[in-house]
Design an enzyme around this catalytic site. Structure first.
Site, PDB file in Angstrom:
ATOM      1  CD  GLU A 174      -1.059   1.823   2.519  1.00 43.27           C
ATOM      2  OE1 GLU A 174      -0.471   2.633   3.259  1.00 43.27           O
ATOM      3  OE2 GLU A 174      -1.761   0.903   2.945  1.00 43.27           O
ATOM      4  CD  GLU A 198      -1.176  -3.095   3.305  1.00 41.33           C
ATOM      5  OE1 GLU A 198      -1.572  -2.390   4.257  1.00 41.33           O
ATOM      6  OE2 GLU A 198      -0.094  -2.917   2.721  1.00 41.33           O
TER       7      GLU A 198
HETATM    8  O1  IFM Z   1       1.628  -1.592   8.300  1.00 39.69           O
HETATM    9  C1  IFM Z   1       0.980  -0.813   7.353  1.00 39.69           C
HETATM   10  C2  IFM Z   1       1.445  -1.180   5.959  1.00 39.69           C
HETATM   11  O2  IFM Z   1       2.823  -1.052   5.835  1.00 39.69           O
HETATM   12  C3  IFM Z   1       0.793  -0.288   4.942  1.00 39.69           C
HETATM   13  N1  IFM Z   1      -0.650  -0.249   5.108  1.00 39.69           N
HETATM   14  C4  IFM Z   1      -1.164  -0.047   6.436  1.00 39.69           C
HETATM   15  C5  IFM Z   1      -0.524  -1.001   7.422  1.00 39.69           C
HETATM   16  C6  IFM Z   1      -1.082  -0.784   8.831  1.00 39.69           C
HETATM   17  O3  IFM Z   1      -0.834   0.504   9.264  1.00 39.69           O
END
Ligand code: IFM
Length: 497
Positions: free
Chosen positions: A223, A404
């Site tokens: 990210e 994710e």
């Molecule tokens: O916890 C985070 C992760 O580190 C990166 N993506 C989003 C998740 C939730 O906020």
């Protein structure tokens, strides 16, 4: 910098005041029906009005044979052992120990104590039937000061972890950078310094040398948008800056670091596959006006195309460059050859989906769906379909992995030892159904990783939000499978939702 950009930044700043955490918004597209024509891009036309989220269905949706059912974590969020075995300090150690930065003054010093309890956690992964585990490697464990020889004790930890995964039949997927930049490098300018991209490539080469024979899939930078927005626009993530001009120079250097790491893997002769990990958000116009359509287009540029186009097409979006302006630090920081490096061919694209974004005619945003405990997250499963199909439509049939997807829920450990997180079951079922629909429509999705395996340190929110399939009782570090974990085990066993 244009008025629209300024509104964009202000909007983000306002969100951050209410604890936006992860990366931000998205611009995507809208769709509902299963037609392959339903583009998940930035939709700007009249027919872009979202419909009701996908309804839950009793029908079983079979996933492809060998689908990679997984779960994800990151180093600083779970490992703890902040001062052990030669680990150096990262920006998140500094940030979390700065009074007022993290809810309740929490830090990652102990977190889920995974550094000591990794074997127990590996057994839990095996018991769930996971086929893939996505974790991150802590740069300051490998190079405590961000440069130079590897810290062997750090390497040994990840070697034990990776070996343990293989012994249990779970495929490792390693992220090289999930935000824990060595503090020494931050002191030398952090991601504003072009040199840090080259330090990252050296670090990546060190990791490939140590673990390349055992890790089949590498992700470079987790990210980048979150570092840019939360770290440099709103300042509620490390390093806590509020400087838009610096933010987009940082974006360029993160992209450059990604490309250099890809090249380092190829130079090493590595057999592993590699790609970036982007949090992408479908963006939709909030109304039918041409102004909303136009604003949505630029919003999508900042949220999605800035990262996707540079990595996969070798160019930055013209509208974003024009909006930033020729005197911006980013535009001045792009050198000949950079985009060739950034667009070094990759093998896989990791997509992280959490929320849609609705953009108003004046470049602001509005909420259309209920949010989770994370106020920035609107629950809209069709956004998963939209973003997956959009990426395939716009960037070609590159293999995709969802690295994710998840939400925080108000989980409580009951006296009988259960955790009834039914909201997480519903959320995952609906998002998996949307992913399945994308696969049916031709998206080459290989795997899906729930965020997260364990409850963990949720950055500025500390331990207040629980995102795991597995509950952590922090005072005792006891692990308890939530209802969602039991449900997910059955999904994996059935290869179906
Ligand atoms: O916890 C985070 C992760 O580190 C990166 N993506 C989003 C998740 C939730 O906020």
């Amino acid at each position: 910098m244009s008025m629209l950009t300024r509104r964009h930044l202000l909007r983000r700043a306002a969100l951050s005041a209410t604890a936006v955490t992860p990366a931000g918004a998205a611009l995507g597209a809208v769709t509902t029906a299963a037609g392959a024509t339903a583009l998940a891009g930035c939709q700007t036309g009249e027919d872009a009005a979202p419909t009701e989220p996908t309804a839950s269905s009793a029908a079983r949706l079979q996933f492809p044979v060998n689908f990679g059912w997984g779960a994800a974590t990151s180093a600083y969020q779970i490992e703890g052992a902040a001062k052990e075995d030669g680990r150096g300090e990262s920006v998140w150690d500094t940030f979390s120990h700065t009074p007022g930065r993290i809810r309740n003054g929490d830090t990652g010093d102990v977190a889920a104590d995974h550094y000591h309890r990794y074997a127990e956690d590996l057994d839990l992964m095996r018991d769930l039937g996971l086929r893939s585990y996505r974790f991150s490697i802590s740069w300051p464990r490998i190079q405590p000061d961000g440069t130079g020889a590897a810290n062997q004790r750090g390497i040994d930890f990840y070697r034990r972890l990776v070996d343990g995964l293989h012994e249990r039949g779970i495929s490792p997927m390693a992220t090289l950078f999930h935000w824990d930049l060595p503090q020494t490098l931050q002191d030398a300018g952090g991601w504003e310094s072009r040199d840090v991209a080259y330090r990252f490539a050296d670090y990546a080469a060190t990791v490939f040398e140590a673990l390349g024979d055992r890790v089949p899939v590498w992700l470079t930078i987790n990210e980048p948008k979150t570092v840019v927005q939360n770290g440099y626009l709103y300042g509620h993530h490390a390093p806590g800056r509020q400087d838009p001009d610096a933010a987009y120079l940082v974006a360029h250097h993160l992209q450059l670091a990604h490309g250099l790491a890809v090249q380092a893997l190829r130079a090493d002769g590595g057999t592993g596959r590699i790609g970036p990990a982007f949090n992408l958000h479908p963006c939709y116009p909030a109304d039918d006006s041409p102004a909303a359509a136009e604003a949505t287009r630029l919003y999508d540029g900042y949220e999605n195309r800035l990262y996707l186009d540079s990595a996969l097409k070798g160019s930055y979006p013209e509208d974003v460059l024009a909006d930033l302006g020729p005197t911006s630090r980013m535009v001045r920081g792009i050198r000949d050859g950079d985009l060739e490096i950034i667009s070094s061919p990759v093998d896989v694209l990791a997509v992280q989906y959490y929320t849609p974004i609705y953009v108003t005619a004046n470049g602001g945003t509005m909420r259309r769906w209920p949010t989770s405990e994370a106020s920035w997250q609107q629950i809209y499963p069709d956004g998963m379909y939209d973003i997956l199909t959009r990426v395939t439509r716009d960037y070609g049939p590159i293999p995709l992995t969802v690295t994710e997807n998840g939400l925080p829920t108000p989980d409580v450990l009951a006296a009988d030892g259960t955790v009834e997180d039914t909201g997480r079951v519903t959320f995952l079922r609906d998002h998996l159904a949307a992913a399945h629909r994308a696969v049916t429509d031709g998206v080459p999705l290989e795997s899906f990783h729930v965020w997260s395996l364990l409850d963990n340190f949720e950055w500025a929110e500390g331990y207040d939000q629980r995102w795991g399939l597995i509950y952590i009782d922090y005072p005792t570090q006891r692990r308890v499978l939530k209802r969602s974990a039991h449900w997910y085990r059955q999904v994996i066993a059935d290869n179906a939702v």
